[in-house]
Design a protein around this motif. Sequence first.
Motif, PDB file in Angstrom:
ATOM      1  N   UNK A 130       8.789  -2.588 -14.431  1.00  0.00           N
ATOM      2  CA  UNK A 130       7.905  -1.453 -14.683  1.00  0.00           C
ATOM      3  C   UNK A 130       7.995  -0.422 -13.568  1.00  0.00           C
ATOM      4  N   UNK A 131       8.040  -0.884 -12.317  1.00  0.00           N
ATOM      5  CA  UNK A 131       8.064   0.020 -11.169  1.00  0.00           C
ATOM      6  C   UNK A 131       9.441   0.026 -10.512  1.00  0.00           C
ATOM      7  N   UNK A 158       9.194   0.169  -6.358  1.00  0.00           N
ATOM      8  CA  UNK A 158       8.772   1.382  -5.650  1.00  0.00           C
ATOM      9  C   UNK A 158       7.634   1.127  -4.670  1.00  0.00           C
ATOM     10  N   UNK A 159       6.979  -0.024  -4.774  1.00  0.00           N
ATOM     11  CA  UNK A 159       5.948  -0.379  -3.800  1.00  0.00           C
ATOM     12  C   UNK A 159       6.552  -0.945  -2.515  1.00  0.00           C
ATOM     13  N   UNK A 160       7.854  -1.174  -2.478  1.00  0.00           N
ATOM     14  CA  UNK A 160       8.482  -1.852  -1.355  1.00  0.00           C
ATOM     15  C   UNK A 160       9.100  -0.903  -0.345  1.00  0.00           C
ATOM     16  N   UNK A 161       8.687  -1.043   0.916  1.00  0.00           N
ATOM     17  CA  UNK A 161       9.234  -0.256   2.022  1.00  0.00           C
ATOM     18  C   UNK A 161       9.443  -1.167   3.217  1.00  0.00           C
ATOM     19  N   UNK A 162      10.307  -0.746   4.117  1.00  0.00           N
ATOM     20  CA  UNK A 162      10.529  -1.491   5.351  1.00  0.00           C
ATOM     21  C   UNK A 162      11.068  -0.524   6.398  1.00  0.00           C
ATOM     22  N   UNK A 163      10.551  -0.645   7.625  1.00  0.00           N
ATOM     23  CA  UNK A 163      11.047   0.221   8.677  1.00  0.00           C
ATOM     24  C   UNK A 163      10.153   0.205   9.904  1.00  0.00           C
ATOM     25  N   UNK A 164      10.513   1.074  10.851  1.00  0.00           N
ATOM     26  CA  UNK A 164       9.789   1.175  12.111  1.00  0.00           C
ATOM     27  C   UNK A 164       8.671   2.208  11.987  1.00  0.00           C
ATOM     28  N   UNK A 165       7.514   1.874  12.529  1.00  0.00           N
ATOM     29  CA  UNK A 165       6.370   2.780  12.561  1.00  0.00           C
ATOM     30  C   UNK A 165       5.948   2.988  14.004  1.00  0.00           C
ATOM     31  N   UNK A 166       5.883   4.258  14.414  1.00  0.00           N
ATOM     32  CA  UNK A 166       5.569   4.618  15.798  1.00  0.00           C
ATOM     33  C   UNK A 166       4.276   5.421  15.810  1.00  0.00           C
ATOM     34  N   UNK A 183       2.127   1.074 -19.485  1.00  0.00           N
ATOM     35  CA  UNK A 183       2.026   0.315 -20.734  1.00  0.00           C
ATOM     36  C   UNK A 183       3.313   0.391 -21.536  1.00  0.00           C
ATOM     37  N   UNK A 184       3.920   1.569 -21.593  1.00  0.00           N
ATOM     38  CA  UNK A 184       5.169   1.707 -22.349  1.00  0.00           C
ATOM     39  C   UNK A 184       6.280   0.867 -21.727  1.00  0.00           C
ATOM     40  N   UNK A 185       6.379   0.913 -20.406  1.00  0.00           N
ATOM     41  CA  UNK A 185       7.435   0.132 -19.756  1.00  0.00           C
ATOM     42  C   UNK A 185       7.174  -1.362 -19.885  1.00  0.00           C
ATOM     43  N   UNK A 186       5.904  -1.739 -19.841  1.00  0.00           N
ATOM     44  CA  UNK A 186       5.592  -3.158 -19.989  1.00  0.00           C
ATOM     45  C   UNK A 186       5.925  -3.641 -21.394  1.00  0.00           C
ATOM     46  N   UNK A 187       5.641  -2.836 -22.412  1.00  0.00           N
ATOM     47  CA  UNK A 187       6.014  -3.230 -23.766  1.00  0.00           C
ATOM     48  C   UNK A 187       7.523  -3.300 -23.930  1.00  0.00           C
ATOM     49  N   UNK A 188       8.250  -2.387 -23.278  1.00  0.00           N
ATOM     50  CA  UNK A 188       9.707  -2.453 -23.319  1.00  0.00           C
ATOM     51  C   UNK A 188      10.216  -3.734 -22.663  1.00  0.00           C
ATOM     52  N   UNK A 189       9.582  -4.131 -21.567  1.00  0.00           N
ATOM     53  CA  UNK A 189       9.957  -5.396 -20.916  1.00  0.00           C
ATOM     54  C   UNK A 189       9.689  -6.576 -21.838  1.00  0.00           C
TER      55      UNK A 189
END
Length: 353
Positions: A348-349, A249-257, A110-116
């Motif tokens: 926010x993230x 921070x929800x974003x990732x990419x790579x190989x999964x074995x 909420x704080x970051x969203x208000x700052x945005x």
Amino acid sequence: MEGTGGELGGQGNWGLEDAPGLLARASLPIIPAWPLPLASSALTLLLGALTSLFLWYCYRLGSQDMQALGDGSRAGSVSGGPGGCSEAGRPSPGSSGEPGEGPRTEGLVSRRLRAYARRYSWAGMGRVRRAAQGGPGPGGGLGVLGIQRPGLLFLPDLPSAPFVPRDAQRHDVELLESSFPAILRDFGAVSCDFSGTTPLPRGWSPPLAPGCYQLLLYQAGRCQPSNCRQCPGAYRALRGLRSFMNANTFGNAGFSVLLPGARLESRCGPTNARVRCHLGLKIPPGCELVVGGEPQCWAEGHCLLVDDSFLHTVAHNGSPEDGPRVVFIVDLWHPNVAGAERQALDFVFAPDP
């Protein structure tokens, strides 16, 4: 001469001797239909009512923000650890099962969203604001039929389905599938012996669950330069994507074995605002992915779009001779998250510096 008709607009004969009387009648004051003091009082009351309504509205908005801030402050602090592929990880207390993606409190969101909003605008922020003020899932509870339970952020009013149609992200799906040969070559260059008898090469994460390994090019929205240099084809494909969550921070990419015999029990991702794209690289028999109770299987060279905020299970039921299951995973924005909402959620993230 004596006029007839009796009214100024009447018909008759009149002369100059009647002019003074006519002028006197024309100069009489016009009595207003509404007395002036009464009209002034009504206008004052109307303005007072509008002012009171405006002040009440401002108070309501402020009280809602303070309530969200207080609830979040009591919830605890934020863990800014790295994120990983949802197929592997040690869930931290209160987290969704995503490796390294700790619980973010409503207060900080909420704080970051208000700052945005102070820097930009509240325009188009209705759903994001409701998500920041509420808990995971509709009304702070479980999601669709109790099988959709994002651990950190539930964006309301998004279409919910365990598997998303390919056409929803056609450009990125086609780009990744056309890059399949280059990405497969990159995996061959960084692959190693996953039996555990030898140390893992640089860039590979320690096994976060038995039989599950990953090499990430992007981790929690941050580029991993050394891994990207080892995988130029995969990195080039990522740079061409339109909806890759590369600044979140929800974003990732790579190989999964996943090794034969390995199984990852039911878990949920952190948010329904993303869609995970699985590009099959090596898919031996006996591999299965169940999302929201719906079973699917990967295909080599083809993409599968998954909403991992639903409960999902991964299993490799093949024999040791079949070899590992290998997929290239990329986190994309949910196609129904608007551009303004993506910009706000990136703010926010934002990845930790």
